[in-house]
Scaffold this motif. Structure first.
Motif, mmCIF file in Angstrom:
data_model
loop_
_atom_site.group_PDB
_atom_site.id
_atom_site.type_symbol
_atom_site.label_atom_id
_atom_site.label_comp_id
_atom_site.label_asym_id
_atom_site.label_seq_id
_atom_site.Cartn_x
_atom_site.Cartn_y
_atom_site.Cartn_z
ATOM 1 N N LEU A 1 32.258 30.961 33.707
ATOM 2 C CA LEU A 1 31.033 30.652 32.986
ATOM 3 C C LEU A 1 30.798 31.703 31.914
ATOM 4 O O LEU A 1 30.923 32.908 32.159
ATOM 5 N N GLN A 2 30.438 31.251 30.719
ATOM 6 C CA GLN A 2 30.111 32.146 29.616
ATOM 7 C C GLN A 2 29.129 31.433 28.697
ATOM 8 O O GLN A 2 29.413 30.332 28.224
ATOM 9 N N THR A 3 27.986 32.033 28.473
ATOM 10 C CA THR A 3 26.999 31.420 27.590
ATOM 11 C C THR A 3 27.478 31.453 26.138
ATOM 12 O O THR A 3 28.380 32.207 25.770
ATOM 13 N N ILE B 1 18.209 22.633 22.775
ATOM 14 C CA ILE B 1 17.187 23.038 23.733
ATOM 15 C C ILE B 1 16.950 21.925 24.742
ATOM 16 O O ILE B 1 16.905 20.740 24.374
ATOM 17 N N LEU B 2 16.808 22.297 26.018
ATOM 18 C CA LEU B 2 16.582 21.346 27.097
ATOM 19 C C LEU B 2 15.306 21.690 27.850
ATOM 20 O O LEU B 2 14.932 22.861 27.964
ATOM 21 N N SER B 3 14.664 20.660 28.401
ATOM 22 C CA SER B 3 13.527 20.828 29.304
ATOM 23 C C SER B 3 13.434 19.568 30.158
ATOM 24 O O SER B 3 13.881 18.497 29.741
ATOM 25 N N THR B 4 12.865 19.696 31.351
ATOM 26 C CA THR B 4 12.810 18.540 32.238
ATOM 27 C C THR B 4 11.787 17.512 31.773
ATOM 28 O O THR B 4 12.053 16.313 31.744
ATOM 29 N N PHE B 5 10.584 17.970 31.412
ATOM 30 C CA PHE B 5 9.509 17.056 31.045
ATOM 31 C C PHE B 5 9.058 17.291 29.609
ATOM 32 O O PHE B 5 8.844 18.449 29.219
ATOM 33 N N PRO B 6 8.856 16.250 28.796
ATOM 34 C CA PRO B 6 8.322 16.443 27.448
ATOM 35 C C PRO B 6 6.951 17.112 27.442
ATOM 36 O O PRO B 6 6.606 17.828 26.498
ATOM 37 N N GLU B 7 6.154 16.924 28.523
ATOM 38 C CA GLU B 7 4.806 17.506 28.560
ATOM 39 C C GLU B 7 4.842 19.031 28.703
ATOM 40 O O GLU B 7 3.942 19.724 28.228
ATOM 41 N N VAL B 8 5.823 19.573 29.397
ATOM 42 C CA VAL B 8 6.005 21.024 29.554
ATOM 43 C C VAL B 8 4.700 21.726 29.914
ATOM 44 O O VAL B 8 4.203 22.579 29.195
ATOM 45 N N ALA C 1 22.486 25.030 34.404
ATOM 46 C CA ALA C 1 23.936 25.074 34.577
ATOM 47 C C ALA C 1 24.650 24.869 33.251
ATOM 48 O O ALA C 1 25.639 25.552 32.939
ATOM 49 N N LEU C 2 24.156 23.948 32.445
ATOM 50 C CA LEU C 2 24.769 23.694 31.147
ATOM 51 C C LEU C 2 24.616 24.887 30.212
ATOM 52 O O LEU C 2 25.514 25.180 29.411
ATOM 53 N N LEU C 3 23.506 25.596 30.317
ATOM 54 C CA LEU C 3 23.336 26.808 29.517
ATOM 55 C C LEU C 3 24.348 27.861 29.947
ATOM 56 O O LEU C 3 25.013 28.490 29.113
ATOM 57 N N ALA C 4 24.493 28.053 31.261
ATOM 58 C CA ALA C 4 25.451 29.041 31.767
ATOM 59 C C ALA C 4 26.882 28.687 31.368
ATOM 60 O O ALA C 4 27.712 29.579 31.156
ATOM 61 N N HIS D 1 27.089 25.185 26.905
ATOM 62 C CA HIS D 1 26.910 23.917 26.191
ATOM 63 C C HIS D 1 25.598 23.827 25.429
ATOM 64 O O HIS D 1 25.494 23.041 24.479
ATOM 65 N N VAL D 2 24.580 24.565 25.851
ATOM 66 C CA VAL D 2 23.284 24.557 25.170
ATOM 67 C C VAL D 2 22.810 25.993 25.020
ATOM 68 O O VAL D 2 23.376 26.918 25.612
ATOM 69 N N ASP D 3 21.749 26.167 24.204
ATOM 70 C CA ASP D 3 21.278 27.505 23.863
ATOM 71 C C ASP D 3 19.997 27.913 24.566
ATOM 72 O O ASP D 3 19.782 29.108 24.814
ATOM 73 N N LEU D 4 19.137 26.952 24.881
ATOM 74 C CA LEU D 4 17.818 27.266 25.421
ATOM 75 C C LEU D 4 17.410 26.257 26.486
ATOM 76 O O LEU D 4 17.681 25.058 26.362
ATOM 77 N N VAL D 5 16.744 26.751 27.531
ATOM 78 C CA VAL D 5 15.995 25.915 28.471
ATOM 79 C C VAL D 5 14.604 26.520 28.552
ATOM 80 O O VAL D 5 14.458 27.723 28.812
#
Length: 267
Positions: free
Chosen positions: A151-153, A164-171, A200-203, A206-210
């Motif tokens: 794993l490498q960010t 950028i990823l998040s579970t809910f749009p409302e946050v 996991a995808l950040l680690a 594949h992505v930059d921010l959660v």
């Protein structure tokens, strides 16, 4: 507490993988079953718990009772259990129960072991897709059906190129949501609904921010261990430690973290 010996670290890693395997079996026994139902743990919103959540945590606690009875436990469904070793197992038996109910495959099981300073080692296990992300004690790797790899960010990049990823749009609250969307507008791509798989995808690079809010310790301690082992950084929205949950900012690099923090700090 004193630094853990290599023997103790190896034992903790072995126990963590045993927990993950038990949780896989317990959750997959009920995933996508026609008669799966859920109880609601809250009144104001739908916060489901299923027989699979409870069985998963029960099976993990049974293993800890045999192999690490001296350690404390904090689990989402069965609460806190004291210990004497100075170590605490932090368990989320299904992270993403809403996804589990809907039959989507990105829910996971979160397992970490922590001392008073925070998480030391963690697993993000994805039972249905068969991927396991591991971080801590000098390890940063993922194992899946297709490959095993380190794993490498991602390396730092301008915010305009970030994903950028998040579970809910409302946050979280309206104020927290406004801060998130200010940040998301500066990024190249925003996606939702991945639960713990986002970390996991950040680690994995594949992505930059959660970015999330309203989290509990069991939601974030395993991701912190995995992401930090992979070279990333996880804090709250002020830059302080996030291992107790709340507002969480996970970033691929110190540079991306600082840029995101500057936007979120306006909340």
């Amino acid at each position: 507490m004193a630094e853990l010996s290599a023997q103790t670290q190896a034992e903790l890693i072995s126990v963590a993988h045993d927990l993950a395997q038990a949780a896989r079996e317990a959750t997959l026994a009920h995933f996508r079953s026609a008669d799966l139902t859920a109880d609601n743990k809250e009144v104001a919103r739908f916060d489901p718990v299923t027989v699979a959540d409870r069985l998963s945590e029960q099976r993990m606690r049974e293993i800890l009772a045999r192999r690490r009875p001296q350690d404390a436990i904090l689990g989402e469904e069965m609460g806190a259990q004291p210990g004497t070793s100075g170590l605490t197992w932090v368990l989320d038996p299904i992270d993403g129960t809403r996804s589990f109910l809907a039959g989507t495959p990105t829910w996971g099981v979160l397992i970490s072991v922590a001392d008073a300073t925070g998480p030391l080692y963690g697993l993000i296990d994805q039972p249905y897709i068969g991927e396991r992300f591991e971080g801590g004690f000098g390890i940063a790797r993922m194992v899946g059906p297709q490959w095993e790899r380190a794993l490498q960010t991602r390396a730092a990049r301008p915010m305009a190129d970030c994903l950028i990823l998040s579970t809910f749009p409302e946050v979280g609250t309206a104020e927290e949501g406004a801060a998130f969307h200010r940040l998301a507008k500066q990024c190249r791509l925003t996606r939702y609904g991945t639960d713990c798989y986002a970390y996991a995808l950040l680690a994995a690079g594949h992505v930059d921010l959660v970015v999330e809010a309203g989290l509990q310790a069991y939601d974030v301690q395993a991701p912190i261990a995995v992401i930090e082992a992979a070279g990333g950084i996880v804090t709250d929205w002020t830059g302080a430690p996030a291992h107790q949950g709340g507002r969480v900012l996970a970033a691929s690099s110190p540079e991306v973290h600082a840029a995101a923090l500057a936007v979120l700090a306006l909340a």
